[in-house]
Design a protein around this motif. Structure first.
Motif, PDB file in Angstrom:
ATOM      1  N   GLY A  30       0.846  -1.176   0.000  1.00 27.22           N
ATOM      2  CA  GLY A  30       0.000   0.000   0.000  1.00 27.22           C
ATOM      3  C   GLY A  30       0.887   1.233   0.000  1.00 27.22           C
ATOM      4  N   PHE A  31       0.634   2.173  -0.916  1.00 26.25           N
ATOM      5  CA  PHE A  31       1.560   3.289  -1.107  1.00 26.25           C
ATOM      6  C   PHE A  31       0.770   4.560  -1.405  1.00 26.25           C
ATOM      7  N   ASN A  32       0.830   5.537  -0.495  1.00 29.64           N
ATOM      8  CA  ASN A  32       0.269   6.859  -0.767  1.00 29.64           C
ATOM      9  C   ASN A  32       1.346   7.654  -1.485  1.00 29.64           C
ATOM     10  N   VAL A  33       1.119   7.980  -2.750  1.00 26.24           N
ATOM     11  CA  VAL A  33       2.161   8.605  -3.567  1.00 26.24           C
ATOM     12  C   VAL A  33       2.131  10.128  -3.507  1.00 26.24           C
ATOM     13  N   GLU A  34       1.172  10.697  -2.762  1.00 32.00           N
ATOM     14  CA  GLU A  34       1.159  12.139  -2.487  1.00 32.00           C
ATOM     15  C   GLU A  34       1.297  12.964  -3.767  1.00 32.00           C
ATOM     16  N   SER A  35       0.335  12.826  -4.663  1.00 31.94           N
ATOM     17  CA  SER A  35       0.466  13.406  -6.003  1.00 31.94           C
ATOM     18  C   SER A  35       0.655  14.918  -5.998  1.00 31.94           C
ATOM     19  N   GLY A  36       0.138  15.624  -5.003  1.00 30.98           N
ATOM     20  CA  GLY A  36       0.230  17.071  -5.015  1.00 30.98           C
ATOM     21  C   GLY A  36       1.631  17.605  -4.842  1.00 30.98           C
ATOM     22  N   GLY A  37       2.535  16.838  -4.236  1.00 29.95           N
ATOM     23  CA  GLY A  37       3.879  17.347  -3.998  1.00 29.95           C
ATOM     24  C   GLY A  37       4.959  16.331  -4.265  1.00 29.95           C
ATOM     25  N   ALA A  38       4.674  15.369  -5.154  1.00 30.46           N
ATOM     26  CA  ALA A  38       5.609  14.280  -5.386  1.00 30.46           C
ATOM     27  C   ALA A  38       6.233  14.387  -6.769  1.00 30.46           C
ATOM     28  N   ASN A  39       7.383  13.761  -6.914  1.00 31.84           N
ATOM     29  CA  ASN A  39       8.069  13.681  -8.194  1.00 31.84           C
ATOM     30  C   ASN A  39       7.795  12.317  -8.790  1.00 31.84           C
ATOM     31  N   LEU A  40       7.142  12.292  -9.946  1.00 33.05           N
ATOM     32  CA  LEU A  40       6.723  11.036 -10.565  1.00 33.05           C
ATOM     33  C   LEU A  40       7.910  10.128 -10.849  1.00 33.05           C
ATOM     34  N   ASN A  41       9.022  10.693 -11.290  1.00 33.94           N
ATOM     35  CA  ASN A  41      10.181   9.872 -11.622  1.00 33.94           C
ATOM     36  C   ASN A  41      10.776   9.204 -10.389  1.00 33.94           C
ATOM     37  N   VAL A  42      10.783   9.939  -9.278  1.00 36.23           N
ATOM     38  CA  VAL A  42      11.295   9.361  -8.034  1.00 36.23           C
ATOM     39  C   VAL A  42      10.392   8.217  -7.578  1.00 36.23           C
ATOM     40  N   LEU A  43       9.091   8.450  -7.631  1.00 42.74           N
ATOM     41  CA  LEU A  43       8.149   7.412  -7.232  1.00 42.74           C
ATOM     42  C   LEU A  43       8.307   6.161  -8.090  1.00 42.74           C
ATOM     43  N   ALA A  44       8.388   6.347  -9.401  1.00 42.31           N
ATOM     44  CA  ALA A  44       8.516   5.204 -10.307  1.00 42.31           C
ATOM     45  C   ALA A  44       9.787   4.417 -10.016  1.00 42.31           C
ATOM     46  N   SER A  45      10.875   5.104  -9.716  1.00 42.56           N
ATOM     47  CA  SER A  45      12.129   4.402  -9.431  1.00 42.56           C
ATOM     48  C   SER A  45      12.025   3.592  -8.147  1.00 42.56           C
ATOM     49  N   GLN A  46      11.299   4.102  -7.160  1.00 42.19           N
ATOM     50  CA  GLN A  46      11.128   3.348  -5.912  1.00 42.19           C
ATOM     51  C   GLN A  46      10.279   2.101  -6.139  1.00 42.19           C
ATOM     52  N   ILE A  47       9.258   2.237  -6.971  1.00 41.09           N
ATOM     53  CA  ILE A  47       8.423   1.076  -7.294  1.00 41.09           C
ATOM     54  C   ILE A  47       9.243   0.030  -8.031  1.00 41.09           C
ATOM     55  N   GLU A  48      10.082   0.470  -8.958  1.00 40.28           N
ATOM     56  CA  GLU A  48      10.905  -0.454  -9.733  1.00 40.28           C
ATOM     57  C   GLU A  48      11.857  -1.244  -8.853  1.00 40.28           C
ATOM     58  N   GLU A  60      -3.785   8.592  -3.942  1.00 36.86           N
ATOM     59  CA  GLU A  60      -3.420   9.910  -4.454  1.00 36.86           C
ATOM     60  C   GLU A  60      -2.704   9.835  -5.802  1.00 36.86           C
ATOM     61  N   VAL A  61      -3.265   9.056  -6.714  1.00 34.50           N
ATOM     62  CA  VAL A  61      -2.730   8.967  -8.071  1.00 34.50           C
ATOM     63  C   VAL A  61      -3.310  10.123  -8.885  1.00 34.50           C
ATOM     64  N   GLN A  62      -2.462  10.875  -9.525  1.00 35.42           N
ATOM     65  CA  GLN A  62      -2.877  12.143 -10.120  1.00 35.42           C
ATOM     66  C   GLN A  62      -3.778  11.986 -11.339  1.00 35.42           C
ATOM     67  N   ASP A  63      -3.414  11.089 -12.261  1.00 36.75           N
ATOM     68  CA  ASP A  63      -4.188  10.952 -13.490  1.00 36.75           C
ATOM     69  C   ASP A  63      -3.804   9.657 -14.191  1.00 36.75           C
ATOM     70  N   SER A  64      -4.348   9.449 -15.394  1.00 35.72           N
ATOM     71  CA  SER A  64      -4.110   8.199 -16.114  1.00 35.72           C
ATOM     72  C   SER A  64      -2.650   8.038 -16.522  1.00 35.72           C
ATOM     73  N   ALA A  65      -1.939   9.158 -16.718  1.00 32.54           N
ATOM     74  CA  ALA A  65      -0.519   9.066 -17.045  1.00 32.54           C
ATOM     75  C   ALA A  65       0.267   8.504 -15.861  1.00 32.54           C
ATOM     76  N   TRP A  66      -0.088   8.930 -14.641  1.00 33.89           N
ATOM     77  CA  TRP A  66       0.543   8.373 -13.443  1.00 33.89           C
ATOM     78  C   TRP A  66       0.175   6.898 -13.294  1.00 33.89           C
ATOM     79  N   GLU A  67      -1.084   6.577 -13.540  1.00 37.95           N
ATOM     80  CA  GLU A  67      -1.516   5.172 -13.450  1.00 37.95           C
ATOM     81  C   GLU A  67      -0.664   4.304 -14.362  1.00 37.95           C
ATOM     82  N   ARG A  68      -0.477   4.739 -15.595  1.00 38.63           N
ATOM     83  CA  ARG A  68       0.302   3.959 -16.557  1.00 38.63           C
ATOM     84  C   ARG A  68       1.757   3.839 -16.123  1.00 38.63           C
ATOM     85  N   ARG A  69       2.319   4.922 -15.616  1.00 38.48           N
ATOM     86  CA  ARG A  69       3.726   4.899 -15.194  1.00 38.48           C
ATOM     87  C   ARG A  69       3.924   3.940 -14.025  1.00 38.48           C
TER      88      ARG A  69
END
Length: 243
Positions: A30-48, A60-69
Protein backbone atom coordinates in the motif's frame (compact mmCIF):
# COMPACT_ATOMS: atom_id res chain seq x y z
CA UNK A 1 9.90 20.13 -3.05
CA UNK A 2 9.91 17.43 -0.41
CA UNK A 3 7.28 14.75 -0.70
CA UNK A 4 6.06 12.22 1.79
CA UNK A 5 6.60 8.60 0.89
CA UNK A 6 4.43 6.04 2.54
CA UNK A 7 4.33 2.34 1.96
CA UNK A 8 3.75 -0.98 3.56
CA UNK A 9 4.88 -4.44 2.59
CA UNK A 10 2.58 -7.26 3.56
CA UNK A 11 3.42 -10.91 2.95
CA UNK A 12 0.48 -13.29 3.17
CA UNK A 13 0.47 -17.03 2.60
CA UNK A 14 -2.69 -17.96 0.72
CA UNK A 15 -4.15 -21.14 2.17
CA UNK A 16 -5.34 -23.57 -0.47
CA UNK A 17 -7.79 -26.43 -0.11
CA UNK A 18 -9.21 -28.35 2.85
CA UNK A 19 -5.79 -29.59 3.87
CA UNK A 20 -4.70 -25.95 4.36
CA UNK A 21 -1.59 -26.39 2.27
CA UNK A 22 0.25 -23.07 2.01
CA UNK A 23 0.62 -21.64 -1.48
CA UNK A 24 3.24 -19.15 -2.57
CA UNK A 25 3.23 -16.07 -0.31
CA UNK A 26 1.15 -13.18 -1.61
CA UNK A 27 2.98 -9.86 -1.33
CA UNK A 28 1.05 -6.60 -1.40
CA UNK A 29 2.11 -2.99 -1.00
CA UNK A 30 0.00 0.00 0.00
CA UNK A 31 1.56 3.29 -1.11
CA UNK A 32 0.27 6.86 -0.77
CA UNK A 33 2.16 8.60 -3.57
CA UNK A 34 1.16 12.14 -2.49
CA UNK A 35 0.47 13.41 -6.00
CA UNK A 36 0.23 17.07 -5.02
CA UNK A 37 3.88 17.35 -4.00
CA UNK A 38 5.61 14.28 -5.39
CA UNK A 39 8.07 13.68 -8.19
CA UNK A 40 6.72 11.04 -10.56
CA UNK A 41 10.18 9.87 -11.62
CA UNK A 42 11.30 9.36 -8.03
CA UNK A 43 8.15 7.41 -7.23
CA UNK A 44 8.52 5.20 -10.31
CA UNK A 45 12.13 4.40 -9.43
CA UNK A 46 11.13 3.35 -5.91
CA UNK A 47 8.42 1.08 -7.29
CA UNK A 48 10.91 -0.45 -9.73
CA UNK A 49 13.29 -1.28 -6.90
CA UNK A 50 10.80 -3.48 -5.05
CA UNK A 51 10.73 -7.08 -6.24
CA UNK A 52 8.21 -9.91 -6.16
CA UNK A 53 5.20 -7.73 -5.39
CA UNK A 54 1.90 -9.26 -6.52
CA UNK A 55 -0.50 -6.43 -5.68
CA UNK A 56 -0.11 -2.68 -5.30
CA UNK A 57 -2.68 -0.36 -3.75
CA UNK A 58 -1.89 3.26 -4.60
CA UNK A 59 -3.49 6.35 -3.07
CA UNK A 60 -3.42 9.91 -4.45
CA UNK A 61 -2.73 8.97 -8.07
CA UNK A 62 -2.88 12.14 -10.12
CA UNK A 63 -4.19 10.95 -13.49
CA UNK A 64 -4.11 8.20 -16.11
CA UNK A 65 -0.52 9.07 -17.04
CA UNK A 66 0.54 8.37 -13.44
CA UNK A 67 -1.52 5.17 -13.45
CA UNK A 68 0.30 3.96 -16.56
CA UNK A 69 3.73 4.90 -15.19
CA UNK A 70 3.13 3.03 -11.94
CA UNK A 71 1.87 -0.02 -13.81
CA UNK A 72 4.96 -0.04 -16.01
CA UNK A 73 7.24 0.47 -13.00
CA UNK A 74 5.64 -2.45 -11.15
CA UNK A 75 6.58 -4.76 -14.02
CA UNK A 76 10.27 -3.78 -14.06
CA UNK A 77 12.41 -6.71 -12.95
CA UNK A 78 9.41 -9.01 -12.68
CA UNK A 79 8.96 -11.89 -15.08
CA UNK A 80 5.24 -11.13 -15.28
CA UNK A 81 2.66 -8.87 -16.85
CA UNK A 82 0.85 -6.23 -14.79
CA UNK A 83 -2.60 -4.70 -15.23
CA UNK A 84 -4.39 -1.98 -13.29
CA UNK A 85 -7.78 -0.90 -12.00
CA UNK A 86 -8.13 2.87 -11.79
CA UNK A 87 -10.68 4.55 -9.52
CA UNK A 88 -13.20 7.02 -10.91
CA UNK A 89 -13.56 9.24 -7.84
CA UNK A 90 -11.36 11.81 -6.12
CA UNK A 91 -10.50 14.04 -9.06
CA UNK A 92 -6.70 14.41 -9.18
CA UNK A 93 -6.41 12.20 -6.09
CA UNK A 94 -7.51 8.74 -7.20
CA UNK A 95 -7.02 5.17 -6.10
CA UNK A 96 -5.32 2.46 -8.14
CA UNK A 97 -4.84 -1.29 -7.89
CA UNK A 98 -2.02 -2.82 -9.94
CA UNK A 99 -1.62 -6.58 -10.05
CA UNK A 100 0.42 -9.44 -11.47
CA UNK A 101 -1.99 -10.70 -14.13
CA UNK A 102 0.10 -13.84 -14.77
CA UNK A 103 -0.52 -14.99 -11.21
CA UNK A 104 -3.89 -13.38 -10.46
CA UNK A 105 -7.13 -13.39 -12.42
CA UNK A 106 -9.32 -10.33 -11.95
CA UNK A 107 -12.84 -11.72 -11.48
CA UNK A 108 -14.59 -8.36 -10.99
CA UNK A 109 -13.95 -4.81 -9.89
CA UNK A 110 -16.14 -2.24 -8.17
CA UNK A 111 -16.18 0.90 -6.07
CA UNK A 112 -18.11 1.37 -2.82
CA UNK A 113 -19.68 4.72 -3.68
CA UNK A 114 -21.80 4.83 -0.53
CA UNK A 115 -18.60 4.99 1.53
CA UNK A 116 -17.51 8.12 -0.37
CA UNK A 117 -19.35 10.05 2.33
CA UNK A 118 -20.28 13.49 1.06
CA UNK A 119 -19.13 12.56 -2.43
CA UNK A 120 -16.00 14.68 -2.18
CA UNK A 121 -13.23 12.16 -1.63
CA UNK A 122 -12.59 8.62 -2.87
CA UNK A 123 -14.87 5.62 -3.01
CA UNK A 124 -13.05 2.46 -1.82
CA UNK A 125 -11.70 0.57 -4.82
CA UNK A 126 -12.07 -3.22 -4.73
CA UNK A 127 -10.94 -6.08 -6.91
CA UNK A 128 -11.95 -9.71 -6.56
CA UNK A 129 -8.99 -11.89 -7.49
CA UNK A 130 -8.44 -15.59 -7.99
CA UNK A 131 -4.99 -17.03 -7.46
CA UNK A 132 -4.49 -19.14 -10.59
CA UNK A 133 -2.24 -21.71 -8.92
CA UNK A 134 -4.29 -22.37 -5.79
CA UNK A 135 -7.76 -21.42 -7.06
CA UNK A 136 -8.27 -19.34 -3.94
CA UNK A 137 -10.33 -16.15 -4.30
CA UNK A 138 -10.11 -13.02 -2.17
CA UNK A 139 -10.97 -9.32 -2.18
CA UNK A 140 -8.26 -6.67 -2.28
CA UNK A 141 -9.21 -3.07 -1.56
CA UNK A 142 -7.46 0.27 -1.32
CA UNK A 143 -8.79 3.18 0.75
CA UNK A 144 -8.03 6.78 1.49
CA UNK A 145 -10.28 8.15 4.22
CA UNK A 146 -11.07 11.74 5.11
CA UNK A 147 -8.35 13.71 6.83
CA UNK A 148 -9.89 17.06 7.66
CA UNK A 149 -13.43 15.93 8.52
CA UNK A 150 -13.13 13.70 11.56
CA UNK A 151 -16.76 12.61 11.86
CA UNK A 152 -16.92 11.66 8.20
CA UNK A 153 -13.74 9.63 8.59
CA UNK A 154 -15.30 7.78 11.51
CA UNK A 155 -18.46 7.20 9.48
CA UNK A 156 -16.38 5.75 6.65
CA UNK A 157 -14.62 3.42 9.10
CA UNK A 158 -17.97 2.21 10.49
CA UNK A 159 -19.27 1.62 6.98
CA UNK A 160 -16.18 -0.37 6.02
CA UNK A 161 -16.70 -2.51 9.12
CA UNK A 162 -20.32 -3.08 8.18
CA UNK A 163 -19.40 -3.97 4.61
CA UNK A 164 -16.75 -6.48 5.69
CA UNK A 165 -19.18 -8.22 8.06
CA UNK A 166 -21.24 -9.52 5.16
CA UNK A 167 -18.42 -10.60 2.85
CA UNK A 168 -17.93 -14.29 2.20
CA UNK A 169 -14.44 -13.95 0.74
CA UNK A 170 -11.25 -13.06 2.62
CA UNK A 171 -10.46 -9.33 2.49
CA UNK A 172 -7.11 -7.54 2.39
CA UNK A 173 -7.45 -3.76 2.78
CA UNK A 174 -4.56 -1.32 2.38
CA UNK A 175 -4.44 2.45 2.25
CA UNK A 176 -4.17 5.77 4.01
CA UNK A 177 -6.74 5.66 6.81
CA UNK A 178 -5.61 8.75 8.74
CA UNK A 179 -6.04 6.91 12.03
CA UNK A 180 -3.01 8.65 13.64
CA UNK A 181 -1.67 5.68 15.57
CA UNK A 182 0.95 7.33 17.77
CA UNK A 183 4.39 5.75 17.47
CA UNK A 184 4.73 5.95 21.26
CA UNK A 185 1.78 4.28 22.97
CA UNK A 186 -0.56 4.03 20.01
CA UNK A 187 -2.74 1.46 21.79
CA UNK A 188 -4.04 4.30 23.95
CA UNK A 189 -3.37 7.19 21.55
CA UNK A 190 -5.02 6.83 18.15
CA UNK A 191 -7.96 8.11 16.19
CA UNK A 192 -11.34 6.56 17.04
CA UNK A 193 -11.72 5.54 13.41
CA UNK A 194 -9.31 2.68 14.10
CA UNK A 195 -11.69 1.32 16.74
CA UNK A 196 -14.67 1.74 14.41
CA UNK A 197 -12.83 -0.16 11.67
CA UNK A 198 -11.75 -3.04 13.88
CA UNK A 199 -14.91 -3.31 16.05
CA UNK A 200 -15.79 -6.90 16.94
CA UNK A 201 -12.54 -8.01 15.30
CA UNK A 202 -14.13 -7.66 11.85
CA UNK A 203 -10.84 -6.20 10.61
CA UNK A 204 -7.46 -6.94 12.15
CA UNK A 205 -4.38 -4.80 11.64
CA UNK A 206 -1.33 -6.69 10.37
CA UNK A 207 0.85 -4.71 12.70
CA UNK A 208 4.50 -4.10 11.77
CA UNK A 209 7.08 -5.29 14.27
CA UNK A 210 8.73 -1.86 14.16
CA UNK A 211 6.40 1.15 14.32
CA UNK A 212 7.69 4.35 12.73
CA UNK A 213 5.79 7.42 11.57
CA UNK A 214 4.46 7.30 8.01
CA UNK A 215 4.20 11.03 7.38
CA UNK A 216 6.45 14.08 7.38
CA UNK A 217 4.16 16.34 9.38
CA UNK A 218 4.80 17.08 13.07
CA UNK A 219 2.43 14.22 13.96
CA UNK A 220 4.46 11.27 15.22
CA UNK A 221 1.96 8.77 13.93
CA UNK A 222 1.10 5.99 11.53
CA UNK A 223 -1.55 6.93 8.96
CA UNK A 224 -1.27 3.92 6.64
CA UNK A 225 -2.41 0.42 7.47
CA UNK A 226 -2.88 -3.09 6.16
CA UNK A 227 -6.02 -4.77 7.49
CA UNK A 228 -7.34 -8.29 6.95
CA UNK A 229 -10.86 -9.60 7.42
CA UNK A 230 -12.60 -12.95 7.36
CA UNK A 231 -10.50 -16.01 6.56
CA UNK A 232 -7.52 -13.77 5.75
CA UNK A 233 -7.07 -13.29 9.49
CA UNK A 234 -6.03 -16.94 9.70
CA UNK A 235 -3.30 -16.62 7.07
CA UNK A 236 0.28 -16.37 8.37
CA UNK A 237 1.17 -12.72 7.77
CA UNK A 238 3.65 -9.99 8.52
CA UNK A 239 4.18 -6.39 7.47
CA UNK A 240 6.94 -3.82 7.33
CA UNK A 241 6.96 -0.05 6.90
CA UNK A 242 9.08 0.55 3.82
CA UNK A 243 9.25 4.32 3.45
Amino acid sequence: MHHRLRGFLLALAIISGPAAVAAEPLTVVGFNVESGGANLNVLASQIEELEDVDLWGFSEVQDSAWERRFREAAAVGENASFNSIFGTTGGADRLQITYDSDRLELVRQFELHAINVGGNVRAPLVGEFRDKASGRSFLFMVNHLYRSQVERRHEQARMLNGWARIQTLPVIAVGDYNFDWNVAGGEADHDRGFDEMTADNVFAWVKPAAIVKTNCSPHNSVLDFVFVSGAAQQWPSSSNILF
